[in-house]
Design a protein around this motif. Structure first.
Motif, PDB file in Angstrom:
ATOM      1  N   ASN A  19       5.360   4.453   2.176  1.00 30.24           N
ATOM      2  CA  ASN A  19       6.105   5.975   2.770  1.00 30.24           C
ATOM      3  C   ASN A  19       6.427   5.673   4.248  1.00 30.24           C
ATOM      4  O   ASN A  19       7.458   6.278   4.732  1.00 30.24           O
ATOM      5  N   LYS A  61      -0.949   3.492  -5.695  1.00 29.49           N
ATOM      6  CA  LYS A  61      -2.028   3.479  -6.561  1.00 29.49           C
ATOM      7  C   LYS A  61      -1.914   2.944  -8.037  1.00 29.49           C
ATOM      8  O   LYS A  61      -2.160   1.853  -8.247  1.00 29.49           O
ATOM      9  N   SER A 106       1.092  -1.270   0.008  1.00 30.05           N
ATOM     10  CA  SER A 106      -0.122   0.081  -0.017  1.00 30.05           C
ATOM     11  C   SER A 106       0.826   1.320  -0.075  1.00 30.05           C
ATOM     12  O   SER A 106       2.113   1.048   0.172  1.00 30.05           O
ATOM     13  N   GLY A 107       0.332   2.513  -0.456  1.00 31.12           N
ATOM     14  CA  GLY A 107       1.200   3.553  -0.374  1.00 31.12           C
ATOM     15  C   GLY A 107       1.470   3.888   1.185  1.00 31.12           C
ATOM     16  O   GLY A 107       2.794   4.418   1.202  1.00 31.12           O
ATOM     17  N   ALA A 108       0.636   3.620   2.155  1.00 28.33           N
ATOM     18  CA  ALA A 108       1.115   4.020   3.363  1.00 28.33           C
ATOM     19  C   ALA A 108       2.423   3.084   3.825  1.00 28.33           C
ATOM     20  O   ALA A 108       3.259   3.811   4.390  1.00 28.33           O
ATOM     21  N   PHE A 148      -1.273  14.640   2.078  1.00 27.35           N
ATOM     22  CA  PHE A 148      -1.624  13.226   2.367  1.00 27.35           C
ATOM     23  C   PHE A 148      -0.640  12.012   2.355  1.00 27.35           C
ATOM     24  O   PHE A 148      -0.129  12.106   1.189  1.00 27.35           O
ATOM     25  N   HIS A 149      -0.407  11.470   3.312  1.00 30.46           N
ATOM     26  CA  HIS A 149       0.531  10.201   3.327  1.00 30.46           C
ATOM     27  C   HIS A 149       0.270   9.073   3.850  1.00 30.46           C
ATOM     28  O   HIS A 149       0.833   7.990   3.611  1.00 30.46           O
ATOM     29  N   ASP A 200       6.477  11.820  -2.267  1.00 28.68           N
ATOM     30  CA  ASP A 200       5.426  10.871  -2.287  1.00 28.68           C
ATOM     31  C   ASP A 200       4.595  10.945  -3.384  1.00 28.68           C
ATOM     32  O   ASP A 200       3.724  11.921  -3.898  1.00 28.68           O
ATOM     33  N   GLU A 213       4.196  15.671  -1.492  1.00 26.80           N
ATOM     34  CA  GLU A 213       3.475  15.263  -2.926  1.00 26.80           C
ATOM     35  C   GLU A 213       3.974  16.420  -3.999  1.00 26.80           C
ATOM     36  O   GLU A 213       3.787  17.529  -3.588  1.00 26.80           O
ATOM     37  N   VAL A 242       2.782   8.478  -4.690  1.00 25.38           N
ATOM     38  CA  VAL A 242       1.602   7.342  -4.448  1.00 25.38           C
ATOM     39  C   VAL A 242       0.426   7.783  -5.694  1.00 25.38           C
ATOM     40  O   VAL A 242      -0.091   6.848  -6.298  1.00 25.38           O
ATOM     41  N   GLN A 243       0.021   8.938  -5.548  1.00 27.78           N
ATOM     42  CA  GLN A 243      -0.904   9.171  -6.472  1.00 27.78           C
ATOM     43  C   GLN A 243      -0.428   9.857  -7.745  1.00 27.78           C
ATOM     44  O   GLN A 243      -1.265   9.662  -8.742  1.00 27.78           O
TER      45      GLN A 243
HETATM   46  C1  PLP Z   1      -3.380   7.380  -1.557  1.00 26.54           C
HETATM   47  C2  PLP Z   1      -2.317   7.999  -1.114  1.00 26.54           C
HETATM   48  C3  PLP Z   1      -1.411   7.437   0.008  1.00 26.54           C
HETATM   49  C4  PLP Z   1      -2.063   6.256   0.606  1.00 26.54           C
HETATM   50  O1  PLP Z   1      -2.043   5.020   0.043  1.00 26.54           O
HETATM   51  P1  PLP Z   1      -2.854   3.773   0.543  1.00 26.54           P
HETATM   52  O2  PLP Z   1      -2.460   2.855  -0.406  1.00 26.54           O
HETATM   53  O3  PLP Z   1      -4.081   4.254   0.781  1.00 26.54           O
HETATM   54  O4  PLP Z   1      -1.978   3.496   1.913  1.00 26.54           O
HETATM   55  C5  PLP Z   1      -0.256   8.094   0.178  1.00 26.54           C
HETATM   56  N1  PLP Z   1       0.082   9.122  -0.229  1.00 26.54           N
HETATM   57  C6  PLP Z   1      -0.439   9.672  -1.263  1.00 26.54           C
HETATM   58  C7  PLP Z   1      -0.015  11.118  -1.890  1.00 26.54           C
HETATM   59  C8  PLP Z   1      -1.821   9.370  -1.813  1.00 26.54           C
HETATM   60  O5  PLP Z   1      -2.424   9.850  -2.814  1.00 26.54           O
END
Ligand code: PLP
Length: 387
Positions: free
Chosen positions: A104, A246, A99-101, A132-133, A217, A184, A219-220
């Motif tokens: 991170n 993601k 997962s993203g979390a 958001f992280h 970050d 981000e 992730v998105q």
């Molecule tokens: C969605 C998101 C996360 C968390 O990812 P998960 O898979 O929900 O844990 C972390 N950082 C950013 C920038 C995100 O958009």
């Protein structure tokens, strides 16, 4: 809108009182057979739309070989994926999580270890307000939404916050205990908040001067959501650590931490995970990354992104809204705080959008969303905004 609660499955947000049973490309169908044009796409996850054939083929082929030999043994697709990600990004070392979390967490853990070795135990990671992280205990504390970590009090030390886009604030916040800055490239959950040009380059310079790490970050934003494969490439900076999630699995849960060699100081036993470097998930992600990094896909999504931007600019002009974002990640800032109402009206019309803030609609369709689908979104959203 009608919302349904489940008595057994924990619910963390209000969901419409239907169940989604089928998805293909930009469309979802509920159990009544109603069709929805999806501009949420699994929360900016389904880069190739719903149930892409390419992911299905990769999953089935790897499942027929072996689903996952587990963390005690090497598997081929995870090595291939790590090598491909490193080659495409210029990073040297890769951790694959779920997962993203989790990615991170690994980034902050690695930065803190690097700080123990190189910065006399410095451990603070500067993050941004409204950033958001993720939702683990530490990432809830790294996240910059006010009150976000209260449910898991006591708060964790080591995540001082600064306003997003403000280089002077970062400069003031850097101290002896600072080991890294984590941002981000575009704040996704905040509603596609885009920093002033030169922000990442400025952060790189500040981090270089202080001898600390820059963590992006992505992730998105990563994997082509904003155009180039990675959003930090807009500014041609070289971060020390990057996280992905993601879009990486195009709907399957896989994430990555990428590190420069000089920073990749985890030793045996320092990190891991039961599902780390998972074979089926890695095989799927490799197919996704290969597809997204092809010249053909880049051309297709560039055209799709400019169609999308044009349609949204048109809506913004007609309804007194402002547009922010890039590529296939957009926030439409409404003149009044009625984003949830508009979202619900869109739902009734068969269009899925996200209300990221009381006054912000967020659109994050598949990267290959077609021109006709964008045109239909424009008509439906126009109708929803008109009421
Ligand atoms: C969605 C998101 C996360 C968390 O990812 P998960 O898979 O929900 O844990 C972390 N950082 C950013 C920038 C995100 O958009």
């Amino acid at each position: 809108m009608m919302f349904a609660e489940s008595s057994v499955l924990m619910q963390f947000n209000l969901k419409p009182a239907v169940r989604m049973v089928r998805g293909r490309g930009s469309y979802l169908w509920d159990e009544q057979g109603r069709r929805y044009l999806d501009f949420v796409q699994g929360w900016a996850v389904n880069a190739l739309g719903h149930s892409p054939q390419l992911v299905r083929d990769a999953v089935v082929a790897q499942l027929d070989a072996v689903l996952n030999p587990g963390p005690a043994y090497h598997n081929e697709p995870s090595h291939a994926l790590a090598e491909r990600l490193a080659a495409l990004s210029g990073f040297d070392r890769v951790f694959l999580g779920g997962s993203g979390a989790e990615a991170n967490e690994a980034a902050v853990k690695l930065a803190r270890k690097w700080g123990q070795r190189n910065k006399a135990g410095a451990f603070e990671v500067i993050t941004t307000l409204d950033g958001f992280h993720g939702r683990t205990i530490a990432m809830s504390n790294a996240t910059g939404k006010p009150g976000f970590a209260d449910a898991c009090a006591p708060l964790i030390a080591g995540f001082p916050k600064v306003p997003y886009g403000d280089l002077h604030a970062v400069e003031r916040a850097i101290g002896e205990r600072t080991v890294a800055v984590m941002v981000e490239p575009i704040q996704g959950e905040a509603g596609a908040v885009t920093p002033p040009p030169g922000y990442l380059r400025g952060l790189r310079a500040l981090c270089d001067r202080a001898g600390i790490l820059l963590i992006v970050d992505e992730v998105q934003t990563g994997l082509a959501r904003t155009g180039p494969l990675f959003a930090h490439q807009h500014e041609e900076v070289r971060p020390d650590l990057m996280t992905l999630g993601k879009s990486l699995g195009a709907g399957l849960p896989i994430s990555a931490l990428l590190a420069r060699e000089e920073v990749a100081c985890f030793a045996l036993g320092d990190h891991g995970g039961t599902f780390a470097a998972h074979a089926v998930l890695s095989a799927a992600a490799l197919a996704v990354v290969d597809h997204l990094s092809s010249a053909g896909h880049r051309a297709l999504r560039t055209e799709s992104a400019s169609d999308l931007e044009r349609a949204l600019l048109d809506l913004a002009a007609r309804h007194g809204a402002k547009l922010r974002g890039r590529g296939h990640l957009w926030g439409l800032v409404l003149p009044t705080r009625r984003a949830e109402q508009v979202r619900d009206r869109c739902f009734a019309l068969g269009l899925l959008v996200n209300a990221a803030r009381p006054d912000v609609l967020r659109l994050m369709p598949a990267l290959d969303v077609a021109a006709e689908e964008i045109a239909t979104m424009g008509e439906l959203l126009d109708a929803a905004l008109r009421v």
